[in-house]
Design an enzyme around this catalytic site. Sequence first.
Site, short mmCIF file in Angstrom:
data_model
loop_
_atom_site.label_atom_id
_atom_site.label_comp_id
_atom_site.label_asym_id
_atom_site.label_seq_id
_atom_site.Cartn_x
_atom_site.Cartn_y
_atom_site.Cartn_z
N ASP A 1 0.83 -1.22 0.00
CA ASP A 1 0.00 0.00 0.00
C ASP A 1 0.86 1.26 0.00
O ASP A 1 0.50 2.27 -0.63
CB ASP A 1 -0.94 0.01 1.20
CG ASP A 1 -2.05 -1.02 1.07
OD1 ASP A 1 -2.30 -1.46 -0.07
OD2 ASP A 1 -2.66 -1.38 2.09
N SER B 1 -18.42 -21.29 -30.59
CA SER B 1 -18.85 -22.14 -29.49
C SER B 1 -18.13 -23.48 -29.62
O SER B 1 -17.43 -23.73 -30.60
CB SER B 1 -20.36 -22.38 -29.56
OG SER B 1 -21.05 -21.16 -29.52
N GLU C 1 -7.84 -29.28 -20.97
CA GLU C 1 -7.99 -28.15 -20.04
C GLU C 1 -9.34 -28.26 -19.35
O GLU C 1 -10.31 -28.75 -19.93
CB GLU C 1 -7.92 -26.83 -20.81
CG GLU C 1 -6.62 -26.59 -21.54
CD GLU C 1 -6.73 -25.46 -22.54
OE1 GLU C 1 -6.67 -24.29 -22.12
OE2 GLU C 1 -6.90 -25.74 -23.74
N ARG D 1 -17.64 -11.93 -25.48
CA ARG D 1 -17.90 -12.84 -26.59
C ARG D 1 -19.10 -12.38 -27.42
O ARG D 1 -19.08 -12.46 -28.64
CB ARG D 1 -18.16 -14.26 -26.06
CG ARG D 1 -18.40 -15.27 -27.18
CD ARG D 1 -18.77 -16.65 -26.66
NE ARG D 1 -18.98 -17.54 -27.77
CZ ARG D 1 -20.10 -17.61 -28.49
NH1 ARG D 1 -21.12 -16.85 -28.17
NH2 ARG D 1 -20.21 -18.44 -29.51
N GLU E 1 -11.67 -16.80 -19.64
CA GLU E 1 -12.93 -16.71 -18.90
C GLU E 1 -12.76 -15.77 -17.71
O GLU E 1 -11.81 -15.91 -16.93
CB GLU E 1 -13.35 -18.09 -18.36
CG GLU E 1 -13.70 -19.10 -19.43
CD GLU E 1 -15.06 -18.83 -20.07
OE1 GLU E 1 -16.04 -18.60 -19.33
OE2 GLU E 1 -15.13 -18.83 -21.32
N CYS F 1 -52.70 -14.62 -33.50
CA CYS F 1 -52.35 -15.06 -32.15
C CYS F 1 -51.30 -14.11 -31.57
O CYS F 1 -50.17 -14.03 -32.09
CB CYS F 1 -51.81 -16.48 -32.19
SG CYS F 1 -51.46 -17.20 -30.58
#
Length: 665
Positions: free
Chosen positions: A35, A80, A111, A134, A170, A427
Amino acid sequence: MELSNRIQALRDEINRHNYNYYVLDQSEISDFDFDMLLNELQQLEQAHPEFFDANSPTQRVGGMVTRNFNTVVHEQRMYSLDNSYSKEDLIDWEKRLIKVLGNVNPEFTCELKYDGASINLTYEDGKLSKAVTRGDGFQGDDVTVNIRTIRSIPLQLKGDYPSRFDIRGEIILPLSGFEKMNRELVEIGEAPYSNPRNTASGSLKLQDSAEVARRPLDCLLYAVVGNKLPFNTHFEGLQHARDWGFKVPKEAQLAKSMQEVFGFIDYWDVHRHELPYETDGVVIKVNSLHYQEELGYTAKAPRWAIAYKYKSEQVSTRLHTISYQVGRTGAITPVANLEPVQLAGTIVKRASLHNADQIEKLDIRVGDEVYVEKGGEIIPKIIAVDLSKRPPHSEKTAYITHCPECHTELIRNPGEAQHYCPNFYGCPPQIIGRIEHFISRKAMDIEGLGGETVALLYKAGLVHNYADLYELSVEDVLPLERMAQKSAENLINGINKSKEIPFERVLFALGIRYVGETVAKKLAKHYKNSDALARAGLADLILVDEIGERIARSVLEFFGNDENKTIVQRLKDFGVQLETVERINPDATDKLQGKTFVVSGVFENYSRDELKKAIEDNGGKVGSSISAKTDFVVAGDNMGPAKLEKATKLNVPVISEADFTQLLQ
């Protein structure tokens, strides 16, 4: 000069301590000493703004507010992965690889598959320049300001790195950090977050980067992407990324055979629960980058990689009621309304029952105790009934006969599992659903218009189909709930801007049954405009690449309907792009007209993509595999033996890069 040197020395030392603590999980100094170094640097930078650097470690505390995140197109698509759920699936996948590569037994990199939010980081001259989510794989949101606050992501690289490259990974929330955040929320009387993955993903889109900095986010990297990279295998790439300063999970392992892959899977099936992160499977990749290029991609996923998903978690709970949803095509989906139960990190209250056959097969009844799992860890589904707990006087489920929304009698076409409401133009859920599909991001991408607003527009009688959107004015939409002047203007501007969307995406937006993104591209490329497509007959449509009879009949049915014809004509009159805009390339020729090429190997003067573009720019066609219709194979170094053997067998000429250049000249 001394001041500049001191600032740089502090930055280097703080970066080193950050790397040791957040990447290596080691610490050389106390928190107090760290710090003090950071405080000294902050004071020097504040006193001397001429030395500002966006990549300084002082910038990790955040503070910038982002109102809107810009959309950025990925230079290389983020695909993907195909999923597998058994070892037999993996054996079949390996057989397909060997068939394409020839008599070769590839090595694999194994992995762990971490459950987080995918990110693409761009580095230029060793500095982080851009971070993009992504998104839909083709484009994502620029979240660079927020990503800079994550301390395990290096702002300045070390060692011998390429001048420009992307790296993918990720963004995850460690379990300990997630639990700490929830404890603090409960203490102040707030509702806790449901699961780490959604919390990590949501953190990336927070407007205040200081709030992101307060969250204990982490980033695990798994793939370096770029041209002329300094390694030949994926596993080497992971090691280089570690050397440059990235946090690459040490659990990654090289496997010489599928049996070694199975060993990795079995080990982590037991030990994954000891990890500090959530993981739901294993990703297996062909290790050789050259083999990866040879194998290429399908429309959705790389052929050279596959995800093995561990068995889904199952729980039992009570089924209270069954309701029925109407989709934009009129398809009816039965939904189980459940006693809320915790499953794979989320509270589950509803589950899909798929169709009448599934209800009949499992004999699912209201009041049953049912077993629920997450199919592919995403959508909850009922997989069985505990008959021992069935209430007395239980009644068999009678599937509905009429639409729950418009009360039209349902139909079920021969050979199809689902029931349909045939009231296509009357509809409400179908009408609203088609408009929602039309405005969606992969289709017309109309900014300022969401599903909730579409429903309000329909209920107010302002729209009855998607062509009506182009007649709206600011004055029309202002009276809508929660609509202010600025948002009304943004909505109308977004609608007008959608007129620039190219034909292939407009064709997808029309919502023709079975015409997804890939099929829409094929049809747009072949027919060039909606008039030509509308005139096409069944035999003509089936001749188009990848168009089968089911898709062809659906296209004929759509353009054979008078109301659809009127809507398409109105779109055209409003200026929506219903024809392909040809982009003129001044270097294009027709020298290769009528010739089909297959490209294989590594080249000296072209990348494979550049070579394929040169073929198409000069009138040729690029094939994915060698057949009797192939005119030339352009072969570089390390051409796959299977392709060479097939070319020889079919007497297809194999030419070099120099031969190809000569053809163009």
